[in-house]
Structure formats: C-alpha cells, structure tokens
Design an enzyme around this catalytic site. Structure first.
Site, PDB file in Angstrom:
ATOM      1  N   HIS A  90       0.850  -1.201   0.000  1.00 50.09           N
ATOM      2  CA  HIS A  90       0.000   0.000   0.000  1.00 50.09           C
ATOM      3  C   HIS A  90       0.877   1.240   0.000  1.00 50.09           C
ATOM      4  CE1 HIS A  90      -3.620   2.380   0.653  1.00 50.09           C
ATOM      5  NE2 HIS A  90      -2.921   3.087   1.532  1.00 50.09           N
ATOM      6  N   SER A  91       0.609   2.179  -0.918  1.00 47.12           N
ATOM      7  CA  SER A  91       1.317   3.450  -1.014  1.00 47.12           C
ATOM      8  C   SER A  91       2.811   3.190  -1.210  1.00 47.12           C
ATOM      9  CB  SER A  91       1.014   4.300   0.229  1.00 47.12           C
ATOM     10  OG  SER A  91       1.303   5.652  -0.004  1.00 47.12           O
ATOM     11  N   MET A  92       3.677   3.549  -0.259  1.00 40.75           N
ATOM     12  CA  MET A  92       5.094   3.237  -0.411  1.00 40.75           C
ATOM     13  C   MET A  92       5.308   1.744  -0.645  1.00 40.75           C
ATOM     14  SD  MET A  92       8.257   3.736   2.299  1.00 40.75           S
ATOM     15  CE  MET A  92       7.675   2.402   3.383  1.00 40.75           C
TER      16      MET A  92
END
Length: 248
Positions: A90-92
């Site tokens: 998720h995200s990074m």
C-alpha cells in the site's frame, strides 16, 4: 541481515500453497497486517514484511533510497520464494512491491505470481507533489495532519513524534527521491486498489498500472480515503483470496 529480521513469521508454513508478502505504507510496520492471516485461506501464508527502523528492528538504520532497500529485501526473502508468491503493498509498499518484482525477474529469474498495488499511482507518471521529507518539524507535522495517516494523539505527543518523525521522513524520502527506469512490462497479473475519496491518488493514476503488465489487469475502488485498506479490510481480503485462488 537475516531473513528472520524481515519477516514476522515464527517459522515458514511448509503446507501453504503460496505466500503473500505484504509491504507497509510510509511510517507503517508489519503489525498493520497482523490480522490478515485470520481472514485469508490457510493455503495462503501471509508474510508481513518488517522494514528496518521499526518494530523489532527499531535499532537498525533506515533506508532512504528504494534501490538498496529492494536489493536487501530480495536477498532476505529468497529462501521463502520456493513456491508461488505474490506481493501486496500500500502506497510506499506498492512502490517497493513493484521494484522488488522487477529486481527478482532481472537478477534472479524469479517471477511473482500476482501484484496487488494499493493506494499508489503508476510509477512512470510525473510526480508533481512537492518535496516534504526535509521540511522543518512544524511544517512537517502540518503535512502529516493533512495526509490523515498519523493518529492525532501521536501528532500531539512530542515524545511519540520523536520516535515517529525519523521513520516518516526516511519513508517519504524513499518515495520522493524515486526515479522510474523503464523496463519491459511484468508477466504477472496486476490488480490496483484505490479509495474513492482518496485526494492523493486518482482513478486515472491507478489505471495507469495496466501499462506495467503483459497479463491481466484490474482496478478495484473502495469507499474511503487514502487509508481505505483498514475500513474496507473484509471486502479487500475476499478479493485478494479470490484472485490468488485464480492464479494457483
């Protein structure tokens, strides 16, 4: 660094048909995936990845660039890639998952069976967001408040922020110094996940992940903001279980 530092597993489940390695968002640790194994079939071994500088690895130095991070992760996880494996990030964590999949293909001839990329736009798109990892502390805290990913009680607690701020700054630096290098598309299916109310990542940015696979691509949107993966966890888990079942 030993493999045991990177994974929170007591010991590998030799009966599992495949492994799902889960990578955290900026400031996150392996514990954000602590309940996933309860909600996915036993044939899928959930492997939360613990990055240096947090949790049981708090005394280890942070990574500040993605290249050495994925190189170290690849070496640590190689012993666990002896059966079909998938990545969720998720995200990074989505960026780490993508670059790790490419490194494993490029240097080890290993191919991830499925990529789940959540809350992050495709990496080849231009990044128009300002640099924030090196802001003065008051401005940095204001940026964290805007992003809504750090609990207010942490932001208001100087001692807790003394612990969290270096982690967040290092993770933001990983993301904000990232430079995409073109390679051929991956051979695995990719599923992108996004939040309908996410002001940071648009539907268009998520849909652009389709350019990075020669296989199937799908995009699933959930109610919620950038951190929809927590509020929508039951539905998210069902989708992941179904899609991993389809690739076994």
């Amino acid at each position: 660094m030993s493999s045991s530092n990177w994974l929170t597993l007591q010991k590998p489940d030799r009966q599992a048909k495949q492994r799902l390695f889960c990578f955290p968002y900026a400031g996150g640790a392996a514990f954000i995936y602590r309940d996933w194994s309860k909600n996915l079939p036993p044939s899928i071994e959930v492997c939360p990845v613990q990055l240096p500088g947090r949790g049981s690895r708090m005394r280890e130095p942070f990574f500040r660039r993605i290249e050495p991070l994925v190189e170290a992760a690849a070496i640590a996880l190689l012993p666990y890639l002896d059966r079909p494996f998938a990545f969720f990030g998720h995200s990074m964590g989505a960026l780490i998952s993508f670059e790790l999949a490419r490194l494993l293909r490029r240097e080890h001839k290993l191919h991830v069976s499925k990529l789940f990329l959540s809350g992050r736009g495709a990496p080849h798109l231009p990044d128009r967001e300002p640099t924030t990892y090196n802001l003065p502390e008051p401005e940095f805290i204001a940026e964290l408040q805007r992003l809504k990913g750090t609990p207010q009680e942490v932001l208001a607690h100087p001692e807790l922020m003394d612990l969290m701020s270096p982690i967040l700054r290092a993770d933001f630096e990983i993301c904000q110094t990232y430079e995409y290098v073109p390679e051929p598309p991956l051979e695995c299916p990719i599923t992108a996940f996004g939040g309908l109310q996410d002001e940071e990542v648009s539907h268009r940015q998520l849909d652009a992940w389709r350019e990075h696979t020669n296989s199937l691509f799908s995009l699933r949107m959930f109610p919620g903001d950038h951190f929809f993966l927590h509020a929508s966890a039951p539905v998210l888990h069902r989708m992941i279980a179904q899609e991993l079942w389809d690739v076994t």
